[in-house]
Design a protein around this motif. Structure first.
Motif, PDB file in Angstrom:
ATOM      1  N   ARG A   1      14.641 -14.431  -1.981  1.00  9.96           N
ATOM      2  CA  ARG A   1      13.532 -14.597  -2.566  1.00  9.96           C
ATOM      3  C   ARG A   1      12.870 -13.656  -3.380  1.00  9.96           C
ATOM      4  NH1 ARG A   1       9.206 -14.796   2.339  1.00  9.96           N
ATOM      5  NH2 ARG A   1       9.712 -16.985   2.274  1.00  9.96           N
ATOM      6  N   GLN A   2      13.215 -12.289  -3.356  1.00  8.32           N
ATOM      7  CA  GLN A   2      12.866 -11.479  -3.992  1.00  8.32           C
ATOM      8  C   GLN A   2      13.916 -11.141  -5.299  1.00  8.32           C
ATOM      9  OE1 GLN A   2       9.966  -9.807  -3.089  1.00  8.32           O
ATOM     10  NE2 GLN A   2      10.079 -10.994  -1.012  1.00  8.32           N
ATOM     11  N   THR A   3      13.226 -10.414  -6.023  1.00  6.62           N
ATOM     12  CA  THR A   3      13.836 -10.139  -7.478  1.00  6.62           C
ATOM     13  C   THR A   3      15.428  -9.365  -7.334  1.00  6.62           C
ATOM     14  OG1 THR A   3      12.354  -8.641  -8.339  1.00  6.62           O
ATOM     15  CG2 THR A   3      12.060 -10.944  -8.924  1.00  6.62           C
ATOM     16  N   ALA A   4      15.186  -8.481  -6.359  1.00  5.89           N
ATOM     17  CA  ALA A   4      16.022  -7.415  -6.091  1.00  5.89           C
ATOM     18  C   ALA A   4      16.667  -7.759  -4.668  1.00  5.89           C
ATOM     19  CB  ALA A   4      15.508  -5.930  -6.398  1.00  5.89           C
ATOM     20  N   VAL A   5      17.980  -7.194  -4.479  1.00  6.90           N
ATOM     21  CA  VAL A   5      18.809  -7.525  -3.357  1.00  6.90           C
ATOM     22  C   VAL A   5      18.306  -6.346  -2.389  1.00  6.90           C
ATOM     23  CG1 VAL A   5      20.654  -8.752  -4.478  1.00  6.90           C
ATOM     24  CG2 VAL A   5      20.797  -6.377  -3.949  1.00  6.90           C
ATOM     25  N   GLY A   6      18.583  -6.327  -1.291  1.00  6.33           N
ATOM     26  CA  GLY A   6      18.369  -5.443  -0.150  1.00  6.33           C
ATOM     27  C   GLY A   6      17.782  -5.643   1.130  1.00  6.33           C
ATOM     28  N   GLY A   7      16.840  -6.767   0.823  1.00  6.29           N
ATOM     29  CA  GLY A   7      15.886  -7.240   1.936  1.00  6.29           C
ATOM     30  C   GLY A   7      14.858  -6.253   2.282  1.00  6.29           C
ATOM     31  N   GLY A   8      14.297  -6.421   3.579  1.00  7.70           N
ATOM     32  CA  GLY A   8      13.292  -5.658   4.011  1.00  7.70           C
ATOM     33  C   GLY A   8      13.759  -4.212   4.260  1.00  7.70           C
ATOM     34  N   CYS A   9      15.129  -3.985   4.671  1.00  5.54           N
ATOM     35  CA  CYS A   9      15.647  -2.608   4.903  1.00  5.54           C
ATOM     36  C   CYS A   9      15.609  -1.820   3.704  1.00  5.54           C
ATOM     37  CB  CYS A   9      17.085  -2.775   5.308  1.00  5.54           C
ATOM     38  SG  CYS A   9      18.040  -1.453   5.343  1.00  5.54           S
ATOM     39  N   VAL A  10      15.894  -2.081   2.683  1.00  4.52           N
ATOM     40  CA  VAL A  10      15.918  -1.446   1.364  1.00  4.52           C
ATOM     41  C   VAL A  10      14.511  -1.313   0.789  1.00  4.52           C
ATOM     42  CG1 VAL A  10      16.702  -1.183  -1.255  1.00  4.52           C
ATOM     43  CG2 VAL A  10      18.345  -1.702   0.749  1.00  4.52           C
ATOM     44  N   HIS A  11      13.683  -2.401   0.856  1.00  2.00           N
ATOM     45  CA  HIS A  11      12.720  -2.297   0.067  1.00  2.00           C
ATOM     46  C   HIS A  11      11.208  -1.828   0.756  1.00  2.00           C
ATOM     47  CE1 HIS A  11      14.363  -3.803  -3.618  1.00  2.00           C
ATOM     48  NE2 HIS A  11      15.312  -4.527  -2.873  1.00  2.00           N
ATOM     49  N   TRP A  12      10.992  -2.071   2.172  1.00  2.00           N
ATOM     50  CA  TRP A  12       9.879  -2.084   2.838  1.00  2.00           C
ATOM     51  C   TRP A  12      10.191  -1.112   4.162  1.00  2.00           C
ATOM     52  CZ3 TRP A  12      11.457  -6.877   1.300  1.00  2.00           C
ATOM     53  CH2 TRP A  12      10.465  -7.160   0.022  1.00  2.00           C
ATOM     54  N   GLY A  13      11.294  -1.441   4.735  1.00  4.63           N
ATOM     55  CA  GLY A  13      11.475  -0.728   6.088  1.00  4.63           C
ATOM     56  C   GLY A  13      12.398   0.580   6.017  1.00  4.63           C
ATOM     57  N   THR A  14      13.693   0.326   6.561  1.00  7.67           N
ATOM     58  CA  THR A  14      14.343   1.659   7.016  1.00  7.67           C
ATOM     59  C   THR A  14      14.514   2.634   5.644  1.00  7.67           C
ATOM     60  OG1 THR A  14      15.687   0.089   8.261  1.00  7.67           O
ATOM     61  CG2 THR A  14      16.825   2.297   7.596  1.00  7.67           C
ATOM     62  N   ILE A  15      14.906   2.189   4.582  1.00  8.84           N
ATOM     63  CA  ILE A  15      15.058   3.124   3.422  1.00  8.84           C
ATOM     64  C   ILE A  15      13.995   4.024   2.996  1.00  8.84           C
ATOM     65  CG2 ILE A  15      16.044   3.416   1.116  1.00  8.84           C
ATOM     66  CD1 ILE A  15      18.028   3.226   3.144  1.00  8.84           C
ATOM     67  N   PRO A  16      12.828   3.188   2.521  1.00 12.31           N
ATOM     68  CA  PRO A  16      11.497   3.712   2.192  1.00 12.31           C
ATOM     69  C   PRO A  16      10.873   4.786   3.248  1.00 12.31           C
ATOM     70  CG  PRO A  16      11.282   1.323   2.336  1.00 12.31           C
ATOM     71  CD  PRO A  16      12.527   1.688   2.434  1.00 12.31           C
ATOM     72  N   SER A  17      10.911   4.349   4.684  1.00  7.26           N
ATOM     73  CA  SER A  17      10.217   4.917   5.533  1.00  7.26           C
ATOM     74  C   SER A  17      11.105   6.343   5.779  1.00  7.26           C
ATOM     75  CB  SER A  17       9.803   4.372   7.005  1.00  7.26           C
ATOM     76  OG  SER A  17      11.309   3.784   7.468  1.00  7.26           O
ATOM     77  N   LYS A  18      12.376   6.086   5.660  1.00  9.25           N
ATOM     78  CA  LYS A  18      13.261   7.636   6.116  1.00  9.25           C
ATOM     79  C   LYS A  18      13.091   8.496   4.779  1.00  9.25           C
ATOM     80  CE  LYS A  18      14.121   5.104   9.673  1.00  9.25           C
ATOM     81  NZ  LYS A  18      13.104   4.327   9.849  1.00  9.25           N
ATOM     82  N   ALA A  19      13.037   7.846   3.551  1.00 12.21           N
ATOM     83  CA  ALA A  19      13.059   8.791   2.377  1.00 12.21           C
ATOM     84  C   ALA A  19      11.586   9.545   2.227  1.00 12.21           C
ATOM     85  CB  ALA A  19      12.991   7.837   0.879  1.00 12.21           C
ATOM     86  N   LEU A  20      10.325   8.814   2.840  1.00 10.99           N
ATOM     87  CA  LEU A  20       9.304   9.212   2.888  1.00 10.99           C
ATOM     88  C   LEU A  20       9.387  10.576   4.180  1.00 10.99           C
ATOM     89  CD1 LEU A  20       6.757   6.101   3.137  1.00 10.99           C
ATOM     90  CD2 LEU A  20       7.183   7.954   1.291  1.00 10.99           C
ATOM     91  N   ARG A  21       9.963  10.344   5.101  1.00 12.79           N
ATOM     92  CA  ARG A  21      10.069  11.045   6.260  1.00 12.79           C
ATOM     93  C   ARG A  21      10.806  12.477   5.921  1.00 12.79           C
ATOM     94  NH1 ARG A  21      13.609  14.085   9.176  1.00 12.79           N
ATOM     95  NH2 ARG A  21      13.122  14.386  11.128  1.00 12.79           N
ATOM     96  N   HIS A  22      11.650  12.137   4.898  1.00 10.42           N
ATOM     97  CA  HIS A  22      12.787  13.342   4.508  1.00 10.42           C
ATOM     98  C   HIS A  22      11.747  14.244   3.604  1.00 10.42           C
ATOM     99  CE1 HIS A  22      16.370  15.646   3.180  1.00 10.42           C
ATOM    100  NE2 HIS A  22      15.730  15.454   1.963  1.00 10.42           N
ATOM    101  N   SER A  23      10.961  13.512   2.705  1.00 14.03           N
ATOM    102  CA  SER A  23      10.168  14.683   1.942  1.00 14.03           C
ATOM    103  C   SER A  23       9.113  15.387   2.557  1.00 14.03           C
ATOM    104  CB  SER A  23       9.522  13.365   0.785  1.00 14.03           C
ATOM    105  OG  SER A  23      10.614  12.892  -0.166  1.00 14.03           O
ATOM    106  N   VAL A  24       8.735  14.666   3.615  1.00 13.08           N
ATOM    107  CA  VAL A  24       7.579  15.416   4.407  1.00 13.08           C
ATOM    108  C   VAL A  24       8.122  16.328   5.189  1.00 13.08           C
ATOM    109  CG1 VAL A  24       6.024  15.082   5.966  1.00 13.08           C
ATOM    110  CG2 VAL A  24       5.950  13.283   4.256  1.00 13.08           C
ATOM    111  N   SER A  25       9.326  16.146   5.804  1.00 14.11           N
ATOM    112  CA  SER A  25      10.062  17.425   6.522  1.00 14.11           C
ATOM    113  C   SER A  25      10.370  18.368   5.814  1.00 14.11           C
ATOM    114  CB  SER A  25      11.448  16.596   7.078  1.00 14.11           C
ATOM    115  OG  SER A  25      12.152  17.573   8.059  1.00 14.11           O
ATOM    116  N   ARG A  26      10.898  18.359   4.498  1.00 13.99           N
ATOM    117  CA  ARG A  26      11.186  19.248   3.677  1.00 13.99           C
ATOM    118  C   ARG A  26      10.012  20.306   3.302  1.00 13.99           C
ATOM    119  NH1 ARG A  26      15.203  17.357   5.228  1.00 13.99           N
ATOM    120  NH2 ARG A  26      14.653  19.071   6.783  1.00 13.99           N
ATOM    121  N   TYR A  27       8.848  19.382   3.057  1.00 12.18           N
ATOM    122  CA  TYR A  27       7.658  19.953   2.821  1.00 12.18           C
ATOM    123  C   TYR A  27       7.120  20.849   3.930  1.00 12.18           C
ATOM    124  CZ  TYR A  27       2.461  19.962   1.667  1.00 12.18           C
ATOM    125  OH  TYR A  27       1.165  20.343   1.470  1.00 12.18           O
TER     126      TYR A  27
END
Length: 476
Positions: free
Chosen positions: A46-72
């Protein structure tokens, strides 16, 4: 009277061997494995790009955010970078930019998988016409129908939205819409202290916000080993996060400059914004399941058997849409197993019993196997081996000395029964223990960690330390 000749059955012709609805981990795992079995496959997203919630809203973005904050956090704590300087302050929009780049890379990579496996991709909303026919409605209102022998539902889930809460308000978010946060909140209220709630509590606290974490239960992450859960609770408390246990919200009061949550206990909590993280709902409401006689439960989830076949014989379902364990890692394997069952008509392979849990708080938590509470309740004789990260040279070098590793093993057979870890890289460290637990014919033994030479200095050395600690507790 002459006997009438029997009419020959004309085989039904379908456009595809299989149609998969959704391109998250479950849909991807199914589509790729069916394609490799020489099946003609179509995928609807249904979305314009593949990956589902995992890539676009859930697993990947939240873990990317967490990594940035952890390094900070590491940067601010490291004296090498702060000599006579005031450390740079990051905001939530700042770290979102890094997450966006990771999302784009992941989506482009996964899109290439479909291209090179010659899987036909369709964009639009899918719904059942009958058990072999799917209608696709595009954004421009046009429709198209596809037919297939087998249909796989891999539509994932979305955040549960409690009734009576205005999620169109600019200060009220759930775990999908929080990725659109454009201001820099100084005080954040998170309702729901499950995995998602705890992860975002770490992220916002790491950025310097005041965080109130409202937990509807009496302890954090009660499915984890109690000591590990307690370690997180202490770390949250020590960092200044206010945890409010056994609370439920009554109503939300919105103001121009803030929001106020009224709790049923009579308390009121004021914040710049509220993040609801109180469960998820399967994406089944627009599929027209009634057309095929299939019904989802109250949380939009579909019941399946061990090969992920639904009550409709040619319809399968994988991933978050079937509920537990609702993990991206498990969804890939569910898709693979379902594809094998569809392609061969028979599949003996099952999802592993001991699926590791990885919780990306700061510090991380991860576990596999039984907890102390489960072993005690089952009256299994076990012993505990522990290693504190603060004693490991690698942790001291990296400045990540908060945390520990715990190994539970049978006192008689020395079989490893559970591994529990709290600290930086816990979700990676736990896999070493998992690999030993999966060994057969006597290969699962805590002696492995004593008799094997590990690289030094490494975090993996914690296994040798914990094993020796545990074995020293045994006596005759």
């Amino acid at each position: 009277m002459a006997k009438q000749p029997e009419k020959k059955k004309v085989p039904v012709s379908y456009q595809y061997d299989a149609i998969i609805i959704g391109t998250g981990p479950g849909g991807e795992g199914t589509a790729m494995n069916l394609s490799k079995s020489n099946k003609k496959v179509a995928v609807i997203e249904r979305q314009t790009a593949v990956g589902g919630g995992c890539v676009h809203w859930g697993t990947i973005p939240s873990k990317a955010l967490r990594h940035s904050v952890s390094r900070y956090i590491e940067y601010k704590a490291n004296p090498l970078f702060n000599v006579g300087e005031r450390p740079v302050r990051l905001t939530f929009p700042d770290i979102l930019r890094h997450a966006s780049s990771v999302i784009s890379k992941q989506s482009n990579l996964r899109s290439s998988f479909y291209d090179r496996n010659r899987i036909h991709m369709f964009q639009g909303d899918a719904s059942f016409v009958d058990k072999h026919t799917i209608e696709i409605r595009r954004n421009d209102g046009s429709t198209e129908r596809l037919t297939a022998q087998t249909i796989v539902i891999a539509t994932g889930s979305r955040p549960y939205r409690p009734p009576g809460v205005d999620f169109t308000h600019s200060r009220i978010y759930e775990s999908d819409t929080i990725l659109g946060l454009e201001h820099d909140p100084h005080r954040v209220l998170i309702y729901g202290a499950g995995v998602i709630g705890c992860e975002y509590a770490s992220i916002f606290k790491g950025l310097g916000a005041k965080v109130d974490l409202v937990n509807t239960r009496d302890r954090l992450l009660a499915f984890m080993d109690a000591e590990i859960s307690d370690a997180l609770s202490y770390h949250f408390w020590n960092s200044g996060i206010v945890i409010r246990h056994n609370e439920e919200f009554d109503r939300i009061e919105t103001r121009d400059d803030c929001v106020v949550m009224h709790l049923k206990s009579g308390k009121r909590v004021k914040a710049d914004c509220i993040l609801f993280a109180n469960g998820r709902t399967g994406n089944t409401d627009t599929l027209n399941l009634e057309a095929i006689g299939l019904k989802a439960d109250s949380r939009g989830q579909i019941k399946v058997n061990e090969t992920y076949q639904t009550e409709v014989d040619n319809v399968y379902a994988v991933g978050d849409v079937i509920g537990y364990p609702s993990l991206a890692s498990a969804a890939f394997d569910q898709g693979r197993i379902a594809a094998d069952a569809i392609a061969s008509g028979n599949c003996d392979e099952k999802l592993i019993i001991d699926i590791p849990a990885g919780i990306y708080t700061i510090p991380e938590m991860s576990s596999v196997g039984k907890t102390e509470q489960q072993l005690t309740a089952a009256k299994v004789p076990y012993e505990v081996g522990r290693a504190q990260f603060k004693h490991l040279a690698r942790a001291q070098i990296a400045g990540t000395d908060v945390g520990s590793l715990k190994i539970l093993f049978h006192t008689e057979t020395k079989e490893v029964l559970g591994v529990h870890c709290f600290g930086e890289r816990a979700s990676e460290i736990v896999h070493i223990g998992q690999a030993i637990m999966e060994q057969k014919n006597g290969g699962n033994t805590i002696d492995y960690f004593v008799n094997t030479t590990f690289n030094y200095p490494t975090m993996a050395e914690a296994y040798r330390v914990a094993a020796l600690n545990g074995l020293n507790r045994l006596f005759k």
